[in-house]
Design a protein around this motif. Structure first.
Motif, PDB file in Angstrom:
ATOM      1  N   PRO A 182       0.837  -1.207   0.000  1.00 34.08           N
ATOM      2  CA  PRO A 182       0.000   0.000   0.000  1.00 34.08           C
ATOM      3  C   PRO A 182       0.870   1.256   0.000  1.00 34.08           C
ATOM      4  CG  PRO A 182       0.095  -0.920   2.198  1.00 34.08           C
ATOM      5  CD  PRO A 182       0.850  -1.877   1.302  1.00 34.08           C
ATOM      6  N   ILE A 183       0.274   2.378  -0.331  1.00 40.80           N
ATOM      7  CA  ILE A 183       1.007   3.639  -0.301  1.00 40.80           C
ATOM      8  C   ILE A 183       0.371   4.579   0.710  1.00 40.80           C
ATOM      9  CG2 ILE A 183       1.735   3.429  -2.709  1.00 40.80           C
ATOM     10  CD1 ILE A 183      -0.335   5.537  -3.416  1.00 40.80           C
ATOM     11  N   GLU A 184       1.171   5.544   1.159  1.00 42.98           N
ATOM     12  CA  GLU A 184       0.700   6.576   2.077  1.00 42.98           C
ATOM     13  C   GLU A 184       1.111   7.919   1.515  1.00 42.98           C
ATOM     14  OE1 GLU A 184       2.827   5.402   5.615  1.00 42.98           O
ATOM     15  OE2 GLU A 184       1.016   4.528   6.461  1.00 42.98           O
ATOM     16  N   ILE A 185       0.396   8.980   1.924  1.00 38.60           N
ATOM     17  CA  ILE A 185       0.778  10.321   1.476  1.00 38.60           C
ATOM     18  C   ILE A 185       1.044  11.217   2.679  1.00 38.60           C
ATOM     19  CG2 ILE A 185      -0.439  10.208  -0.720  1.00 38.60           C
ATOM     20  CD1 ILE A 185      -2.670  11.933   0.517  1.00 38.60           C
ATOM     21  N   ARG A 186       1.839  12.255   2.434  1.00 39.40           N
ATOM     22  CA  ARG A 186       2.088  13.295   3.438  1.00 39.40           C
ATOM     23  C   ARG A 186       1.454  14.573   2.909  1.00 39.40           C
ATOM     24  NH1 ARG A 186       8.514  12.736   3.435  1.00 39.40           N
ATOM     25  NH2 ARG A 186       8.018  13.144   1.249  1.00 39.40           N
ATOM     26  N   ILE A 187       0.792  15.308   3.806  1.00 38.38           N
ATOM     27  CA  ILE A 187       0.131  16.553   3.400  1.00 38.38           C
ATOM     28  C   ILE A 187       0.530  17.657   4.371  1.00 38.38           C
ATOM     29  CG2 ILE A 187      -2.059  17.702   2.892  1.00 38.38           C
ATOM     30  CD1 ILE A 187      -3.313  14.901   2.620  1.00 38.38           C
ATOM     31  N   GLY A 188       0.918  18.792   3.821  1.00 38.66           N
ATOM     32  CA  GLY A 188       1.213  19.972   4.629  1.00 38.66           C
ATOM     33  C   GLY A 188       0.358  21.134   4.163  1.00 38.66           C
ATOM     34  N   VAL A 189      -0.188  21.890   5.127  1.00 40.43           N
ATOM     35  CA  VAL A 189      -1.032  23.044   4.805  1.00 40.43           C
ATOM     36  C   VAL A 189      -0.520  24.243   5.589  1.00 40.43           C
ATOM     37  CG1 VAL A 189      -3.380  23.994   4.906  1.00 40.43           C
ATOM     38  CG2 VAL A 189      -3.053  21.570   4.391  1.00 40.43           C
ATOM     39  N   ASN A 190      -0.371  25.383   4.915  1.00 38.19           N
ATOM     40  CA  ASN A 190       0.118  26.587   5.578  1.00 38.19           C
ATOM     41  C   ASN A 190      -0.610  27.810   5.056  1.00 38.19           C
ATOM     42  OD1 ASN A 190       2.050  27.960   7.359  1.00 38.19           O
ATOM     43  ND2 ASN A 190       2.807  28.857   5.460  1.00 38.19           N
ATOM     44  N   THR A 191      -1.030  28.688   5.969  1.00 37.54           N
ATOM     45  CA  THR A 191      -1.702  29.934   5.594  1.00 37.54           C
ATOM     46  C   THR A 191      -0.804  31.111   5.953  1.00 37.54           C
ATOM     47  OG1 THR A 191      -3.892  28.974   5.951  1.00 37.54           O
ATOM     48  CG2 THR A 191      -3.756  31.370   5.967  1.00 37.54           C
ATOM     49  N   GLY A 192      -0.669  32.047   5.030  1.00 36.78           N
ATOM     50  CA  GLY A 192       0.159  33.220   5.292  1.00 36.78           C
ATOM     51  C   GLY A 192      -0.047  34.287   4.235  1.00 36.78           C
ATOM     52  N   GLU A 193       0.640  35.418   4.434  1.00 39.49           N
ATOM     53  CA  GLU A 193       0.504  36.546   3.526  1.00 39.49           C
ATOM     54  C   GLU A 193       1.587  36.490   2.461  1.00 39.49           C
ATOM     55  OE1 GLU A 193       1.214  40.610   4.945  1.00 39.49           O
ATOM     56  OE2 GLU A 193      -0.889  41.006   4.440  1.00 39.49           O
ATOM     57  N   VAL A 194       1.184  36.712   1.209  1.00 35.46           N
ATOM     58  CA  VAL A 194       2.119  36.676   0.074  1.00 35.46           C
ATOM     59  C   VAL A 194       1.761  37.787  -0.897  1.00 35.46           C
ATOM     60  CG1 VAL A 194       2.503  34.183   0.213  1.00 35.46           C
ATOM     61  CG2 VAL A 194       0.685  35.073  -1.254  1.00 35.46           C
ATOM     62  N   VAL A 195       2.638  38.028  -1.848  1.00 39.21           N
ATOM     63  CA  VAL A 195       2.314  38.909  -2.979  1.00 39.21           C
ATOM     64  C   VAL A 195       2.153  38.018  -4.191  1.00 39.21           C
ATOM     65  CG1 VAL A 195       3.144  40.740  -4.490  1.00 39.21           C
ATOM     66  CG2 VAL A 195       3.564  40.880  -2.032  1.00 39.21           C
ATOM     67  N   VAL A 196       0.977  38.087  -4.803  1.00 37.74           N
ATOM     68  CA  VAL A 196       0.663  37.232  -5.944  1.00 37.74           C
ATOM     69  C   VAL A 196       0.772  38.044  -7.219  1.00 37.74           C
ATOM     70  CG1 VAL A 196      -1.092  35.771  -6.995  1.00 37.74           C
ATOM     71  CG2 VAL A 196      -0.908  35.892  -4.515  1.00 37.74           C
ATOM     72  N   ARG A 197       1.516  37.506  -8.196  1.00 38.33           N
ATOM     73  CA  ARG A 197       1.678  38.174  -9.482  1.00 38.33           C
ATOM     74  C   ARG A 197       1.435  37.181 -10.599  1.00 38.33           C
ATOM     75  NH1 ARG A 197       7.526  40.964  -8.322  1.00 38.33           N
ATOM     76  NH2 ARG A 197       6.861  42.358  -6.658  1.00 38.33           N
ATOM     77  N   SER A 198       0.813  37.626 -11.683  1.00 38.96           N
ATOM     78  CA  SER A 198       0.728  36.805 -12.886  1.00 38.96           C
ATOM     79  C   SER A 198       2.023  36.986 -13.653  1.00 38.96           C
ATOM     80  CB  SER A 198      -0.446  37.246 -13.762  1.00 38.96           C
ATOM     81  OG  SER A 198      -1.658  36.901 -13.138  1.00 38.96           O
ATOM     82  N   ILE A 199       2.539  35.887 -14.193  1.00 38.65           N
ATOM     83  CA  ILE A 199       3.754  35.950 -14.988  1.00 38.65           C
ATOM     84  C   ILE A 199       3.372  36.173 -16.437  1.00 38.65           C
ATOM     85  CG2 ILE A 199       5.802  34.700 -15.748  1.00 38.65           C
ATOM     86  CD1 ILE A 199       5.755  33.212 -13.119  1.00 38.65           C
TER      87      ILE A 199
END
Length: 201
Positions: A182-199
């Protein structure tokens, strides 16, 4: 259907490439919905998929993937230019011990093992309006809160994580029933402030 990222042939009904895991078709820049390659407008939100604003930009130079966003950690001393300061939630998920899991397997067997897990992760992330920023060989990076704004983006990311865990649990049970590891997964979740830009390319 031929993958425009790696040129591999796939069944007509496939949504993701069996070889590289990239979406087959066009991903809407506005809502992230996957549409057939010939689609001109998104079936979910009506956005123009073939217009000049869309250049089929990919995170790794491949076409047919959602347009990337650049995330920059904000510096209070530097004024925000050319971008928008947002609070977002990032979700990272990958297969635990994937290298060791696949080292003794034939490449096709390894893909047959990993691809369903990867598709479960992507489906769970999109189910709660997650934006798939990157899909690696054994995991994904998804954003909540940008570019699609939701006030409850932290909760959406957590619900997606729970959906992933449940989906992988069921998949692992099927693998066990077939006599496979069988397989297992690892999940990480983080909330924070960022600057979002379209490339722009």
């Amino acid at each position: 259907m031929r993958c425009i990222n790696c040129q591999a042939e796939n069944p007509e009904a496939a949504r993701f490439c069996n070889e590289c895991g990239k979406p087959l078709g066009r991903v809407c820049d506005r809502c992230g919905t996957l549409s057939p390659p010939a689609a001109k407008f998104c079936s979910e939100c009506g956005a123009n998929l073939a217009g000049p604003a869309r250049a089929d930009r990919g995170l790794e130079g491949g076409a047919g993937v959602a347009a990337p966003i650049r995330i920059v950690q904000p510096d209070a001393a530097v004024p925000t230019r050319d971008g928008e300061r947002k609070t977002v939630t990032a979700l990272f998920a990958d297969i635990k011990g994937s290298t060791e899991l696949m080292e003794d397997l034939d490449p096709e067997e390894a893909r047959a093992l990993v691809d369903p897990a990867l598709q479960l992760m992507i489906e769970a992330a999109r189910h709660y309006d997650g934006y798939i920023v990157q899909s690696t060989g054994d995991g994904i990076f998804a954003l909540y809160g940008a570019p699609i704004a939701h006030e409850d983006h932290p909760q959406r990311a957590l619900y997606a994580a729970l959906r992933m865990q449940e989906g992988i649990r069921q998949y692992a049970a099927r693998l066990r029933a077939d006599g496979r590891a069988p397989i297992e997964i690892r999940i990480g979740v983080n909330t924070g402030e960022v600057v979002v830009r379209s490339i722009k390319t």
